[in-house]
Design a protein around this motif. Structure first.
Motif, short mmCIF file in Angstrom:
data_model
loop_
_atom_site.label_atom_id
_atom_site.label_comp_id
_atom_site.label_asym_id
_atom_site.label_seq_id
_atom_site.Cartn_x
_atom_site.Cartn_y
_atom_site.Cartn_z
N LEU A 297 10.27 22.46 -5.87
CA LEU A 297 9.39 21.33 -6.13
C LEU A 297 9.95 20.00 -5.62
O LEU A 297 9.18 19.08 -5.31
CB LEU A 297 9.09 21.22 -7.63
N LEU A 298 11.25 19.88 -5.55
CA LEU A 298 11.85 18.62 -5.12
C LEU A 298 12.08 18.59 -3.61
O LEU A 298 12.73 17.67 -3.10
CB LEU A 298 13.17 18.40 -5.86
N SER A 299 11.52 19.56 -2.92
CA SER A 299 11.72 19.65 -1.47
C SER A 299 10.66 18.89 -0.68
O SER A 299 10.84 18.64 0.51
CB SER A 299 11.72 21.12 -1.02
N GLU A 300 9.56 18.53 -1.34
CA GLU A 300 8.45 17.91 -0.61
C GLU A 300 7.65 17.06 -1.58
O GLU A 300 7.32 17.50 -2.69
CB GLU A 300 7.57 19.00 0.01
N GLY A 301 7.34 15.83 -1.19
CA GLY A 301 6.56 14.96 -2.06
C GLY A 301 6.57 13.53 -1.58
O GLY A 301 6.97 13.22 -0.46
N ASP A 302 6.12 12.63 -2.46
CA ASP A 302 5.97 11.21 -2.14
C ASP A 302 7.11 10.42 -2.78
O ASP A 302 7.52 10.69 -3.92
CB ASP A 302 4.64 10.68 -2.66
N LEU A 303 7.61 9.41 -2.07
CA LEU A 303 8.70 8.58 -2.56
C LEU A 303 8.24 7.13 -2.64
O LEU A 303 7.61 6.62 -1.71
CB LEU A 303 9.91 8.70 -1.63
N TYR A 304 8.57 6.48 -3.77
CA TYR A 304 8.17 5.10 -4.02
C TYR A 304 9.37 4.28 -4.48
O TYR A 304 10.35 4.81 -4.98
CB TYR A 304 7.11 5.03 -5.12
N VAL A 305 9.24 2.94 -4.34
CA VAL A 305 10.24 2.01 -4.86
C VAL A 305 9.51 0.96 -5.68
O VAL A 305 8.36 0.61 -5.38
CB VAL A 305 11.06 1.39 -3.71
N ALA A 306 10.17 0.43 -6.71
CA ALA A 306 9.49 -0.43 -7.68
C ALA A 306 9.53 -1.90 -7.30
O ALA A 306 10.54 -2.42 -6.83
CB ALA A 306 10.12 -0.24 -9.06
N LYS A 307 8.39 -2.56 -7.53
CA LYS A 307 8.30 -4.01 -7.44
C LYS A 307 7.80 -4.53 -8.79
O LYS A 307 6.73 -4.12 -9.26
CB LYS A 307 7.34 -4.44 -6.32
N PHE A 308 8.58 -5.41 -9.42
CA PHE A 308 8.28 -5.96 -10.73
C PHE A 308 7.76 -7.39 -10.59
O PHE A 308 8.32 -8.19 -9.84
CB PHE A 308 9.52 -5.99 -11.62
N THR A 309 6.69 -7.71 -11.31
CA THR A 309 6.15 -9.07 -11.33
C THR A 309 6.08 -9.54 -12.78
O THR A 309 5.57 -8.82 -13.65
CB THR A 309 4.74 -9.11 -10.71
N GLY A 310 6.61 -10.73 -13.05
CA GLY A 310 6.56 -11.29 -14.39
C GLY A 310 5.34 -12.15 -14.60
O GLY A 310 4.65 -12.52 -13.66
N ASP A 311 5.10 -12.50 -15.86
CA ASP A 311 3.89 -13.27 -16.17
C ASP A 311 4.21 -14.67 -16.67
O ASP A 311 3.31 -15.38 -17.10
CB ASP A 311 3.07 -12.52 -17.23
N GLY B 242 3.81 -4.24 -12.59
CA GLY B 242 4.55 -3.79 -11.42
C GLY B 242 3.76 -2.78 -10.63
O GLY B 242 2.71 -2.30 -11.07
N GLU B 243 4.30 -2.47 -9.47
CA GLU B 243 3.68 -1.43 -8.65
C GLU B 243 4.76 -0.62 -7.96
O GLU B 243 5.85 -1.12 -7.67
CB GLU B 243 2.73 -2.05 -7.61
#
Length: 707
Positions: free
Chosen positions: A424-438, A460-461
Motif C-alpha cells: 500500500l505504501l508503494s504508490e499514492g499521492d504525496l502532499y505538504v502542509a501550508k498553515f494559515t492563521g486567522d 490549512g491546506e
C-alpha cells in the motif's frame, strides 16, 4: 532487575555538562545529527512569509465554522469534525475505544534536575530493563563484554541507541490498531538503533577501524521475542528465538515505488537501482494495521561525504567535508566522489518497512513517501479504506507531509491480505502542509503572547506534490519530486515549521498531532520570524499542533496549538489550551507522541536539560473536557538521556520507553551515567566490572508484591 534508588551509587559529577546551541549535550548533537542546529538551516527558500498571507485570512467565524474559540476552547475529536460520537470509529477507520476517560492512574512525579542519573516513576510503580545494548539475541552471540567487542558479535547482539519501540502480539491477527493491540504472554519487541557514540563505547585498546566496524553493526533495527508469566508482569527477552533479527548496514533492502530503478538510484554495486545495503539514523516510526513496522531514516546526511556543487545536496545539509564517523575510510560508498558511487546518498532518507513476523523478508524502502529527514511515519485508515501516512521533516524551518495510498487496505491477516497490504505504501499521492492563521500579523509578535481571540489557530491546506502518478510541481518529474522532496516543497510554498518531528493521528478521533521540538533560529538575522503556527522567536521549548480534518484524504484542514511548551515558572509565554499553567508539569522540547486506549496523548521529550534544566521524560496530556491541556509527568529518564518511543498499554497497566544516549556527556574512562546496572566500583554483575551507560528498553508496571 530493579534497583532501589537509595542503593544506587552517586556519580562523581564535578562539572555541569556542556550543552550545544538549542538543545542536548554537545556530544549528542555531534554524533546524532552532525551538529545540525549549529549550522545554518539548509532551507534558504523564499517561501511566502506567513505575515504576507495573514491579511488575506477569512474571518475566524468563517474559518472555524462557528466552533467555540474562547481561551480553553475544546476540540472534541469526531464531534468537532461534524460526526456524531458514535461515528468516530467509522470516521477514523478504527474500531473500539472512545477517546475519553482518565486512563492510567498515577500521581505526577516531580521534575528531576538534569544531573539525576535514575529512572523516576510514580509512587506504586517500579521499573526494570527488558534488553540493553550488547545483549545477545542470535545464535552465536556472546554475553556482552565491553573489552571484546567486534563487528561479528555486534551483528548478533542488540544494537545501540534505541528510538522507536513497539511490542507486537504473537500473532498479527491481535493487532486492531495503533493502540488496540492484545498483548498476551508472548510478543515481538521491535526497535530502531539510531546512532552511536564511540567516546563512551570503547576503551583505548580498540583501533579506529574496529570501532567504525562495530558502530556500523550497531546501527539499524532489532526484532526480539519476549515472554512473561501473565499479562501485567514484566517481560523477559529470549536470547535465541525463531523471529529474533538484527538489521544493520550489511542487510539487503528492496527499493520500491516510483524512484526504484531510476538512473539516480543506480550504483556500481546495484546497477538496477532496486536494492541497497543498510539503513541509517533510524529515528521514530509507526506500526501498521497489518502488523509491519515503519522506520524513518533521519539524519543520514552526516554519514556521507559528497562531491559538492549540487544545490539539491546542500538543501539536505550534505557536505564535501570528511564525516564525523569516517566510514568513507573503510567503505567507498560513503564518499560519493568515488567512481560508481555518485548516487549512494540518494538511497537513504526514506521510510523503511520491516515485517517482524517474517525474518526472511527483505525490508523495503518506500520512495513514494518522499526523501527527507524522516522522524517517522504513522498511518491511519481513511473511511474509503485507503491508508494515510503522516510524516515530519526534523529540521529547523522544514515541513509536515501526508501520503495517501492509491489502493485500499484489505481486512484480515491472511497471507493474501497481508501481502496486498504490504504494497500500500508503494504508490499514492504525496502532499505538504501550508498553515494559515486567522489573527492580525501585528498580534503575532514573537513573544508567544496569545492573540486577541484567545488561541493560536486557523486553516490549512495540503499542497499536492504527486497526485495520480503525476508531478504537481512545475519543472520537476515525479522521480525528482520524490528524490528531492524538500526542493519540491520549497517550490510550492509550504509552511516552515519549528522542527516537526513525530506526526501522529489519534486512532479514535482522527485528529493529527505534530510535535514541533524547537527552533532557536526563528527570528534570527535573515531567518523567518514568528508565525501563528510557530508563534515564538528563539523557540527553545517547542509546541504541539493539532490538525482537524473532515476526512483523512481531504486537502483542507483546521488547526490549533494544543500547547506552547516550557516551564511556566520560568517562562510566561507557555499555553496549555486554557488549562491553568501553574497546575501542569513543566514540559519542553516535545519529540515523540503516542496514544493510550482512552485517547489520551502521551509525549516524550528531547532537550529539557538544555531548555529548562530538567531530565527528559514522558508526559500524559488530556485532550477533551475541562482538563484539556493538562500535562502530567509520568516518568523521568537518567541524566543526558532522551525518552523515546513511548508505548502505553492500559490493559496491562504498563508503560514502555526507550532510554537513548544516557551519559552522552561523559567518556569511557569517566562515565557520567551508570544506567541501567548501577554497579558499584569493583562489583561484578551482568557487565563484569565495567561502569558505564547502556541504552536500553525499559518497562514500568504496578507493584504487586513479590514477583
Amino acid at each position: 532487575m530493579t534497583i532501589a534508588p537509595e542503593s544506587r551509587p552517586l556519580l562523581p559529577v564535578a562539572t555541569t555538562p556542556h550543552y550545544a546551541r538549542g538543545k542536548r549535550v554537545a556530544a549528542t548533537c555531534y554524533w546524532k545529527c552532525a551538529d545540525q542546529c549549529a549550522h545554518p538551516a539548509p532551507n534558504v527558500s523564499a517561501n511566502e512569509y506567513f505575515r504576507d498571507v495573514a491579511s488575506r485570512a477569512l474571518s475566524r467565524r468563517v474559518m472555524l465554522g462557528g466552533m467555540a474559540v474562547a481561551a480553553g476552547a475544546v476540540v472534541v475529536g469526531a464531534e468537532a469534525l461534524g460526526a456524531e460520537p458514535a461515528q468516530a470509529a467509522t470516521l477514523t477507520g478504527r474500531g473500539h475505544g472512545h477517546g475519553h476517560g482518565k486512563g492510567l492512574s498515577f500521581g505526577p512525579i516531580e521534575t528531576q534536575d538534569r544531573l539525576v542519573d535514575d529512572v523516576v516513576v510514580p509512587r506504586g510503580y517500579e521499573w526494570s530493563t527488558i534488553i540493553r545494548w550488547g545483549d545477545p539475541i542470535l545464535p552465536g552471540g556472546h554475553a556482552f563484554d565491553v573489552t571484546a567487542q567486534s563487528e561479528a558479535q555486534q551483528k548478533l547482539q542488540f544494537g545501540y541507541n534505541v528510538d522507536y519501540l513497539d511490542i507486537l502480539p504473537e500473532h498479527p491477527r491481535d493487532i486492531r490498531s495503533m493502540v488496540e493491540t492484545r498483548r498476551g504472554r508472548r510478543g515481538l519487541l521491535v526497535t530502531n538503533h539510531e546512532y552511536t557514540n564511540p567516546d563512551i563505547m570503547f576503551d583505548e585498546s580498540y583501533d579506529e577501524a574496529t570501532k567504525r566496524a562495530v558502530q556500523r553493526a550497531a546501527h539499524g533495527m532489532s526484532v526480539v521475542e519476549v515472554v512473561r508469566r501473565r499479562t501485567g508482569d514484566p517481560w523477559t527477552y529470549l536470547r535465541v528465538a525463531p523471529k529474533n533479527r538484527r538489521v544493520h548496514m550489511d542487510t539487503e533492502f528492496t527499493i520500491d515505488g516510483p524512484v526504484a530503478g531510476h538512473d539516480l538510484m543506480k550504483t556500481v554495486e546495484d546497477p538496477t537501482g532496486t536494492t541497497v545495503r543498510g539503513t541509517l539514523n533510524n529515528c521514530a516510526g509507526g506500526t501498521t494495521p497489518w502488523g509491519t513496522v515503519l522506520s524513518g531514516e533521519e539524519n543520514w546526511h552526516g554519514y556521507f561525504k559528497v562531491a559538492g556543487g549540487d544545490p539539491r545536496d546542500a538543501r539536505y545539509g550534505l557536505s564535501s567535508s570528511p564525516t564525523r564517523y569516517g566510514w568513507e575510510l573503510d567503505d567507498p560508498r560513503f564518499d560519493t566522489s568515488n567512481p560508481g558511487y555518485e548516487n549512494e546518498h540518494h538511497r537513504f532518507g526514506w521510510v523503511v518497512e520491516i515485517d517482524p513476523y517474517d525474518p526472511t523478508a527483505a525490508p523495503v524502502k518506500h520512495t513514494a513517501l518522499g526523501r527527507f529527514k524522516h522522524e517517522g511515519a504513522n498511518v491511519i485508515v481513511a473511511p474509503d479504506k485507503r491508508v494515510v501516512a503522516y510524516m515530519g521533516d526534523d529540521e529547523q524551518f522544514d515541513y509536515v507531509y501526508k501520503f495517501v495510498s492509491k489502493n485500499a487496505m484489505r481486512n484480515g491477516h491472511s497471507h493474501w491480505a497481508r501481502a496486498h497490504n504490504k504494497t500500500l505504501l508503494s504508490e499514492g499521492d504525496l502532499y505538504v502542509a501550508k498553515f494559515t492563521g486567522d489573527s492580525p500579523a501585528a498580534e503575532i509578535d514573537g513573544t508567544g503572547a496569545l492573540p486577541s481571540d484567545g488561541a493560536f489557530d486557523g486553516t490549512g491546506e495540503w499542497l499536492p506534490l504527486v497526485v495520480d502518478g503525476a508531478s504537481a510541481v512545475p519543472g520537476m518529474s515525479v522521480e525528482e519530486v520524490l528524490l528531492f522532496t524538500r526542493v519540491a516543497a520549497d517550490t510550492v510554498g509550504a509552511t516552515k515549521m519549528d522542527r516537526p518531528e513525530d506526526v501522529e493521528p489519534n486512532p479514535f478521533t482522527g485528529n493529527v498531532y505534530v510535535a514541533c521540538t524547537n527552533n532557536s533560529s526563528r527570528g534570527s538575522s535573515g531567518r523567518e520570524g514568528a508565525t501563528e503556527p510557530n508563534p515564538r522567536n528563539q523557540n527553545r521549548d517547542g509546541h504541539v499542533v493539532e490538525i482537524v480534518e473532515g476526512d483523512q484524504t481531504s486537502t483542507d484542514f483546521r488547526w490549533n496549538l494544543l500547547l506552547v511548551a516550557g516551564d511556566p515558572s520560568q517562562n510566561d509565554s507557555t499555553y496549555f489550551s486554557g488549562f491553568p499553567a501553574d497546575k501542569v508539569s513543566p514540559i519542553s522540547c516535545p519529540d515523540n507522541v503516542a496514544f493510550d486506549q482512552q485517547g489520551n496523548l502521551w509525549i516524550s521529550t528531547d532537550g529539557q536539560p538544555s531548555a529548562i534544566g530538567r531530565c527528559d521524560g514522558i508526559f500524559r496530556v488530556t485532550l477533551t473536557g475541562r482538563k484539556r491541556g493538562n500535562v502530567e509527568q509520568f516518568l523521568s529518564v537518567p541524566r543526558s538521556a532522551e525518552a523515546c518511543g513511548p508505548l502505553i498499554d492500559l490493559r496491562d497497566e504498563m508503560v514502555y520507553v526507550n532510554v537513548q544516549h544516557p551519559g552522552d556527556d561523559g567518556s569511557f574512562a569517566e562515565p557520567t551515567s551508570l544506567f541501567p546496572d548501577y554497579l558499584d566500583a569493583g562489583e561484578r554483575g551482568p557487565v563484569g566490572s565495567w561502569r558505564g551507560p547502556r541504552p536500553s528498553t525499559v518497562q514500568v508496571y504496578k507493584k504487586r508484591g513479590r514477583r
